[in-house]
Scaffold this active site. Structure first.
Site, PDB file in Angstrom:
ATOM      1  CE  LYS A 291      -1.793   3.030   2.142  1.00 50.85           C
ATOM      2  NZ  LYS A 291      -1.513   4.464   1.830  1.00 50.85           N
TER       3      LYS A 291
ATOM      4  CD  GLU B 293      13.468   1.338  10.097  1.00 51.47           C
ATOM      5  OE1 GLU B 293      13.885   2.395  10.601  1.00 51.47           O
ATOM      6  OE2 GLU B 293      14.008   0.238  10.290  1.00 51.47           O
TER       7      GLU B 293
ATOM      8  CD  GLU C 237       9.602  13.342  11.788  1.00 50.93           C
ATOM      9  OE1 GLU C 237       8.463  12.864  11.952  1.00 50.93           O
ATOM     10  OE2 GLU C 237      10.519  12.720  11.219  1.00 50.93           O
TER      11      GLU C 237
ATOM     12  CB  CYS D  98      13.050   9.685   8.441  1.00 52.07           C
ATOM     13  SG  CYS D  98      14.033   8.716   7.302  1.00 52.07           S
TER      14      CYS D  98
HETATM   15  P1  NAD Z   1       2.341   8.624   7.693  1.00 61.31           P
HETATM   16  O1  NAD Z   1       2.594   7.880   8.945  1.00 61.31           O
HETATM   17  O2  NAD Z   1       1.285   9.662   7.706  1.00 61.31           O
HETATM   18  O3  NAD Z   1       1.953   7.629   6.513  1.00 61.31           O
HETATM   19  C1  NAD Z   1       2.786   6.554   6.150  1.00 61.31           C
HETATM   20  C2  NAD Z   1       1.957   5.492   5.465  1.00 61.31           C
HETATM   21  O4  NAD Z   1       1.049   4.936   6.421  1.00 61.31           O
HETATM   22  C3  NAD Z   1       1.084   6.001   4.311  1.00 61.31           C
HETATM   23  O5  NAD Z   1       1.101   5.055   3.271  1.00 61.31           O
HETATM   24  C4  NAD Z   1      -0.289   6.100   4.941  1.00 61.31           C
HETATM   25  O6  NAD Z   1      -1.345   5.995   4.018  1.00 61.31           O
HETATM   26  C5  NAD Z   1      -0.271   4.908   5.888  1.00 61.31           C
HETATM   27  N1  NAD Z   1      -1.239   4.983   6.986  1.00 61.31           N
HETATM   28  C6  NAD Z   1      -1.717   6.087   7.605  1.00 61.31           C
HETATM   29  N2  NAD Z   1      -2.609   5.731   8.566  1.00 61.31           N
HETATM   30  C7  NAD Z   1      -2.670   4.373   8.570  1.00 61.31           C
HETATM   31  C8  NAD Z   1      -3.402   3.419   9.332  1.00 61.31           C
HETATM   32  N3  NAD Z   1      -4.225   3.781  10.298  1.00 61.31           N
HETATM   33  N4  NAD Z   1      -3.205   2.116   9.070  1.00 61.31           N
HETATM   34  C9  NAD Z   1      -2.360   1.717   8.104  1.00 61.31           C
HETATM   35  N5  NAD Z   1      -1.654   2.574   7.339  1.00 61.31           N
HETATM   36  C10 NAD Z   1      -1.791   3.894   7.568  1.00 61.31           C
HETATM   37  O7  NAD Z   1       3.759   9.227   7.251  1.00 61.31           O
HETATM   38  P2  NAD Z   1       4.113  10.113   5.982  1.00 61.31           P
HETATM   39  O8  NAD Z   1       3.540  11.478   6.186  1.00 61.31           O
HETATM   40  O9  NAD Z   1       3.787   9.411   4.721  1.00 61.31           O
HETATM   41  O10 NAD Z   1       5.714  10.167   6.087  1.00 61.31           O
HETATM   42  C11 NAD Z   1       6.364  11.013   6.960  1.00 61.31           C
HETATM   43  C12 NAD Z   1       6.843  10.276   8.187  1.00 61.31           C
HETATM   44  O11 NAD Z   1       7.609   9.140   7.815  1.00 61.31           O
HETATM   45  C13 NAD Z   1       7.778  11.108   9.045  1.00 61.31           C
HETATM   46  O12 NAD Z   1       7.462  10.950  10.389  1.00 61.31           O
HETATM   47  C14 NAD Z   1       9.150  10.513   8.753  1.00 61.31           C
HETATM   48  O13 NAD Z   1      10.094  10.700   9.760  1.00 61.31           O
HETATM   49  C15 NAD Z   1       8.808   9.095   8.549  1.00 61.31           C
HETATM   50  N6  NAD Z   1       9.852   8.412   7.788  1.00 61.31           N
HETATM   51  C16 NAD Z   1      10.656   7.533   8.452  1.00 61.31           C
HETATM   52  C17 NAD Z   1      11.676   6.878   7.786  1.00 61.31           C
HETATM   53  C18 NAD Z   1      12.561   5.885   8.499  1.00 61.31           C
HETATM   54  O14 NAD Z   1      13.122   5.028   7.828  1.00 61.31           O
HETATM   55  N7  NAD Z   1      12.728   5.968   9.802  1.00 61.31           N
HETATM   56  C19 NAD Z   1      11.871   7.118   6.415  1.00 61.31           C
HETATM   57  C20 NAD Z   1      11.038   8.021   5.774  1.00 61.31           C
HETATM   58  C21 NAD Z   1      10.017   8.653   6.473  1.00 61.31           C
END
Ligand code: NAD
Length: 512
Positions: A191, A266, A401, A300
């Site tokens: 997804k 992550e 963040e 991130c």
């Molecule tokens: P997000 O958590 O809003 O979304 C990530 C994914 O989760 C999306 O595909 C979203 O549709 C899905 N999602 C959201 N709610 C969900 C639910 N209830 N159940 C299942 N899936 C769900 O994050 P984002 O805005 O896409 O990305 C930014 C975040 O990602 C930041 O916090 C960043 O630090 C983190 N990030 C971490 C890493 C790492 O490797 N540590 C790498 C890149 C980004």
């Protein structure tokens, strides 16, 4: 799969309707059960619709899981070196299409071309690495405590794996998950992030063109609660690999535990770069700009705090701010641009809100702080590179963040003090130190509480063959990258072969 990846931008007034992308299930393009689609906009110019994608629901996830379950029975028996050959061929295809896919990525998520080329390159690097794993997937053999008995451990696939990915590395992150999973013999349902589905399609397109059998990877697009949650809840899914925010990760971890899934999370970061008095200041300024404003601060691992020792504090700020003011903001497709837009309106509003918080907390706004919305910027989500100085480590802008082009600079007395500030946040992803003193460098490597430490480089720049992940609220103990990814996507089976022709009881029979 269709090969004409892009629709024509609608901004010149001559375009036809945007292309409709369907879910990819069991090797077929299928519409979602909801009958609804959503638009993928270019954040640099929201009039430009990159494509229409399926707004999927539980029934679509169920169909994708069913396809992956069926494909698993064959795929797990394909010898790993054969699986790897497909991945290798996909790497070659990605190389050929690198420019096209990079441009598509800049269009769907805004980061500048040199960075999207890096993102596609990361998927290529990961593919070459994981293709090599096909002839490794090593397991140990070890002596048995009994005579005429052989003992070893072999890797087995986990089964059906679900991936949920964010938008900031739209091809690299899906590749970190899908490629180790399939080389290990698993099948997958992904997804992808709702802001960047195209780059996931492009990655999977390369794999399919390289010969990936149907059902091995299935794509379901849509939003988290409707299309992500059913994947996490599904009892047939044996592993969930998630990258995203800590808030969503907490929900996913809790749900996945109900069905005892393997679960890799992550999540966020609040990464600090330390600059000591003896540092090469030119290098530190260069690195600090790249770390803070690369990908518009939406990494991130972004450098969101800079901790500078008192002896060079003022000089660092003055020179850093001068350089930040000169960064060119704009459409990432323009090669002369240094920084693209925020991913969407919500992220831009959140960035602006944090800038207000910083001002109200008493931090000194040295440059930036404003939305850019005139002239060439009027249709995008642009923000000035923003630098706060004299930040107190307890302020919210130093603790939370932000995920935007906003950096907080703060002073420290010495290395020990800097490490204490660096560690005093809920996250533990990346860290960095600029110094010429090797003793200080190694002390910091030991004491910084983070999954990654850079010496004389900013907090960004991970390579695919090293462990990637973090401590505390950043992760739950797993690592992506290199062998760590194989660890997650395989299960150990201990194998004992007794060739003594008699009953031998471990721990009970003790041969002389
Ligand atoms: P997000 O958590 O809003 O979304 C990530 C994914 O989760 C999306 O595909 C979203 O549709 C899905 N999602 C959201 N709610 C969900 C639910 N209830 N159940 C299942 N899936 C769900 O994050 P984002 O805005 O896409 O990305 C930014 C975040 O990602 C930041 O916090 C960043 O630090 C983190 N990030 C971490 C890493 C790492 O490797 N540590 C790498 C890149 C980004």
């Amino acid at each position: 799969m269709a090969t004409d990846t892009y629709t024509k931008p609608i901004i010149d007034g001559t375009a036809t309707r945007p292309k409709v992308y369907k879910n990819f299930i069991d090797g077929e393009w299928v519409e979602s059960s909801t009958g609804q689609t959503f638009e993928n906009h270019n954040p640099a110019d929201t009039r430009d619709v990159v494509g229409l994608f399926q707004k999927s629901g539980k029934a679509d996830v169920d169909a994708a899981v069913q396809a992956a379950k069926q494909a698993y029975q064959k795929w797990r028996l394909v010898p790993a070196p054969r699986r790897a050959e497909i991945i290798y061929a996909a790497a070659e295809i990605l190389l050929e299409r690198k420019e096209e896919y990079s441009r598509g990525m800049t269009r769907e998520m805004g980061k500048v071309l040199k960075e999207t080329r890096g993102d596609v390159q990361e998927a290529i690097d990961c593919a070459y690495y994981m293709a090599g794993e096909g002839r490794r997937l090593f397991g140990p053999t070890t002596p048995s405590e009994l005579p005429n008995k052989f003992a070893m451990a072999v890797r087995q696939p986990v089964g059906l794996c679900g991936m949920i990915t964010p938008w900031n590395f739209p091809m690299a992150i899906p590749s970190w998950k899908l490629l180790p999973a399939i080389v290990s013999g698993n099948t997958c349902v992904i997804k992808s992030a709702q802001d960047t589905p195209l780059s996931t399609f492009n990655l999977v397109q390369a794999l399919v063109d390289a010969g990936l059998p149907k059902g091995v990877i299935n794509i379901v697009t849509g939003f988290g609660p409707e299309a992500g949650a059913p994947l996490v809840e599904h009892t047939d899914v044996r592993a969930i690999s998630f990258t995203g925010s800590s808030a969503v990760g907490r929900t996913i971890g809790t749900t996945a535990a109900q069905t005892f899934k393997h679960c890799s999370l992550e999540m966020g970061g609040k990464n600090a770069m330390i600059v000591l008095d003896d540092a090469n200041l030119d290098l530190a300024i260069e690195g600090g700009l790249w770390g803070a404003f690369g990908t518009t601060g939406q990494r991130c691992t972004a450098t969101s705090r800079i901790i500078v020792q008192e002896g060079v504090y003022r000089e660092f700020i003055n020179r850093y701010v001068e350089r930040a003011k000169k960064l060119k903001v704009g459409n990432g497709l323009d090669e002369s641009v240094d920084m693209g837009p925020a991913i969407n309106e919500l992220q831009l509003k959140s960035d602006l809100n944090y800038i207000e918080i910083g001002k109200n907390e008493g931090a000194k706004l040295k440059t930036g702080g404003n939305r850019l919305d005139k002239g060439e910027y009027q249709y995008g989500w642009f923000l000035e590179p923003t630098v706060f100085a004299d930040v107190d480590p307890k302020m919210r802008i130093a603790q939370e963040e932000i995920f935007g082009p906003v950096v907080a600079i703060m002073p420290c007395e010495n290395l020990e003090h800097a490490i204490q500030i660096s560690n005093d946040v809920q996250y533990g992803l990346s860290s960095s130190l600029y110094t010429k003193d090797v003793n200080k460098a190694f002390s910091a490597i030991r004491d910084l509480d983070a999954g990654i430490t850079y010496i004389n480089a900013p907090t960004i720049g991970a390579e695919v063959h090293l462990p990637f992940g973090g401590t505390k609220a950043t992760g739950n103990g797993h690592r992506e990258g290199g062998v760590g990814a194989i660890e997650f996507f395989s299960e150990w089976k201990a194998v004992y072969v007794d060739y003594s022709d008699r009953l031998q009881r471990a721990q009970i029979d003790r041969p002389e």
